[in-house]
Design a protein around this motif. Structure first.
Motif, PDB file in Angstrom:
ATOM      1  N   GLU A  10       4.539  12.767   2.758  1.00  0.00           N
ATOM      2  CA  GLU A  10       4.826  11.379   2.378  1.00  0.00           C
ATOM      3  C   GLU A  10       5.622  11.340   1.083  1.00  0.00           C
ATOM      4  OE1 GLU A  10       0.297  11.213   3.556  1.00  0.00           O
ATOM      5  OE2 GLU A  10       1.593  12.537   2.354  1.00  0.00           O
TER       6      GLU A  10
ATOM      7  N   CYS B 117       7.443   9.175   5.723  1.00  0.00           N
ATOM      8  CA  CYS B 117       6.596  10.291   6.141  1.00  0.00           C
ATOM      9  C   CYS B 117       7.406  11.127   7.112  1.00  0.00           C
ATOM     10  CB  CYS B 117       5.324   9.785   6.807  1.00  0.00           C
ATOM     11  SG  CYS B 117       4.353  11.107   7.568  1.00  0.00           S
TER      12      CYS B 117
ATOM     13  N   TRP C  75       0.064   4.936   9.340  1.00  0.00           N
ATOM     14  CA  TRP C  75      -0.220   4.822   7.909  1.00  0.00           C
ATOM     15  C   TRP C  75      -1.640   4.290   7.741  1.00  0.00           C
ATOM     16  CZ3 TRP C  75       2.802   6.804   4.231  1.00  0.00           C
ATOM     17  CH2 TRP C  75       4.159   7.014   4.516  1.00  0.00           C
TER      18      TRP C  75
ATOM     19  N   ARG D 202      -4.558   3.639   4.318  1.00  0.00           N
ATOM     20  CA  ARG D 202      -4.616   3.571   2.862  1.00  0.00           C
ATOM     21  C   ARG D 202      -6.063   3.578   2.407  1.00  0.00           C
ATOM     22  NH1 ARG D 202      -2.367  -2.643   1.913  1.00  0.00           N
ATOM     23  NH2 ARG D 202      -4.214  -3.741   2.717  1.00  0.00           N
TER      24      ARG D 202
ATOM     25  N   ARG E  47     -11.251   4.310   3.770  1.00  0.00           N
ATOM     26  CA  ARG E  47      -9.876   4.367   4.254  1.00  0.00           C
ATOM     27  C   ARG E  47      -9.684   3.308   5.339  1.00  0.00           C
ATOM     28  NH1 ARG E  47      -8.171  10.260   5.475  1.00  0.00           N
ATOM     29  NH2 ARG E  47      -9.736  10.038   7.111  1.00  0.00           N
TER      30      ARG E  47
ATOM     31  N   VAL F  60      -3.903   4.644  -2.304  1.00  0.00           N
ATOM     32  CA  VAL F  60      -3.203   5.848  -1.880  1.00  0.00           C
ATOM     33  C   VAL F  60      -2.893   5.659  -0.393  1.00  0.00           C
ATOM     34  CG1 VAL F  60      -3.296   8.336  -1.552  1.00  0.00           C
ATOM     35  CG2 VAL F  60      -4.381   7.293  -3.560  1.00  0.00           C
ATOM     36  N   TYR F  61      -1.636   5.805  -0.042  1.00  0.00           N
ATOM     37  CA  TYR F  61      -1.195   5.632   1.344  1.00  0.00           C
ATOM     38  C   TYR F  61      -1.041   6.999   1.989  1.00  0.00           C
ATOM     39  CZ  TYR F  61      -0.521   0.664   0.750  1.00  0.00           C
ATOM     40  OH  TYR F  61      -0.740  -0.682   0.555  1.00  0.00           O
ATOM     41  N   TYR F  62      -1.679   7.147   3.141  1.00  0.00           N
ATOM     42  CA  TYR F  62      -1.671   8.405   3.868  1.00  0.00           C
ATOM     43  C   TYR F  62      -0.931   8.255   5.191  1.00  0.00           C
ATOM     44  CZ  TYR F  62      -5.415   9.850   0.714  1.00  0.00           C
ATOM     45  OH  TYR F  62      -6.153  10.168  -0.403  1.00  0.00           O
TER      46      TYR F  62
ATOM     47  N   TRP G 265      -2.894  15.017   8.803  1.00  0.00           N
ATOM     48  CA  TRP G 265      -2.830  14.113   7.657  1.00  0.00           C
ATOM     49  C   TRP G 265      -1.943  14.674   6.565  1.00  0.00           C
ATOM     50  CZ3 TRP G 265      -5.226   9.384   7.455  1.00  0.00           C
ATOM     51  CH2 TRP G 265      -6.108   9.099   8.502  1.00  0.00           C
TER      52      TRP G 265
ATOM     53  N   GLY H  16      -0.866  12.124   0.823  1.00  0.00           N
ATOM     54  CA  GLY H  16      -0.961  10.780   0.263  1.00  0.00           C
ATOM     55  C   GLY H  16       0.065  10.521  -0.828  1.00  0.00           C
ATOM     56  N   THR H  17       0.395   9.248  -0.973  1.00  0.00           N
ATOM     57  CA  THR H  17       1.307   8.820  -2.038  1.00  0.00           C
ATOM     58  C   THR H  17       0.751   7.537  -2.650  1.00  0.00           C
ATOM     59  OG1 THR H  17       3.636   8.338  -2.569  1.00  0.00           O
ATOM     60  CG2 THR H  17       2.828   7.523  -0.455  1.00  0.00           C
ATOM     61  N   GLN H  18       0.731   7.461  -3.969  1.00  0.00           N
ATOM     62  CA  GLN H  18       0.089   6.347  -4.670  1.00  0.00           C
ATOM     63  C   GLN H  18       1.020   5.149  -4.760  1.00  0.00           C
ATOM     64  OE1 GLN H  18      -3.146   6.087  -6.212  1.00  0.00           O
ATOM     65  NE2 GLN H  18      -2.497   3.941  -6.372  1.00  0.00           N
TER      66      GLN H  18
END
Length: 123
Positions: free
Chosen positions: A6, A22, A36, A38, A45, A93-95, A113, A116-118
């Motif tokens: 991501e 992603c 996605w 989060r 989650r 945090v987006y996964y 998975w 993650g990105t904040q």
């Protein structure tokens, strides 16, 4: 094993926009369902959006409908999440996640998975 990477998470003001990406390197021919999720601090989650392998089947959480748009570039096997009219409650945090077969919103059904990105939305 499917690797997911991501990118795109940033700090942004409420009402602003952000686009997440992603990529599944080397998986252009793999018919993956990509999604996605989060997770905010202290919360479980939650599902955000998912697309089937060709991007024609889309599913969104009610909380993001009309604000977020998921899309897919099959040549690059990359999924995007365009997030508009961001709210402080979108801070998470987006996964990115992937699976085969059908689109679902249950995170337990996803086999792969990313890290993650904040995304932080300030008021």
């Amino acid at each position: 094993q499917v690797q997911l990477v991501e990118s795109g998470g940033e700090n942004v003001q409420a009402g602003g926009s952000l686009s997440l990406s992603c990529v599944a390197p080397g998986r252009a021919s793999d018919p993956l369902v990509m999604a996605w999720f989060r997770q905010a601090p202290g919360k479980e989650r939650e599902f955000v959006a998912a697309l089937n392998w060709n991007g024609l089947v889309r599913k969104y959480a009610d909380s993001v409908k009309g604000r977020f748009t998921a899309s897919k570039d099959n040549d690059m096997n990359t999924m995007y999440l365009q997030m508009n009219r961001l709210k402080p409650e979108d801070t998470s945090v987006y996964y990115c996640a992937a699976r085969r077969d059908v689109v679902i919103s249950n995170d337990r059904g996803y086999d792969y998975w990313g890290q993650g990105t904040q995304v932080t939305v300030s008021s």
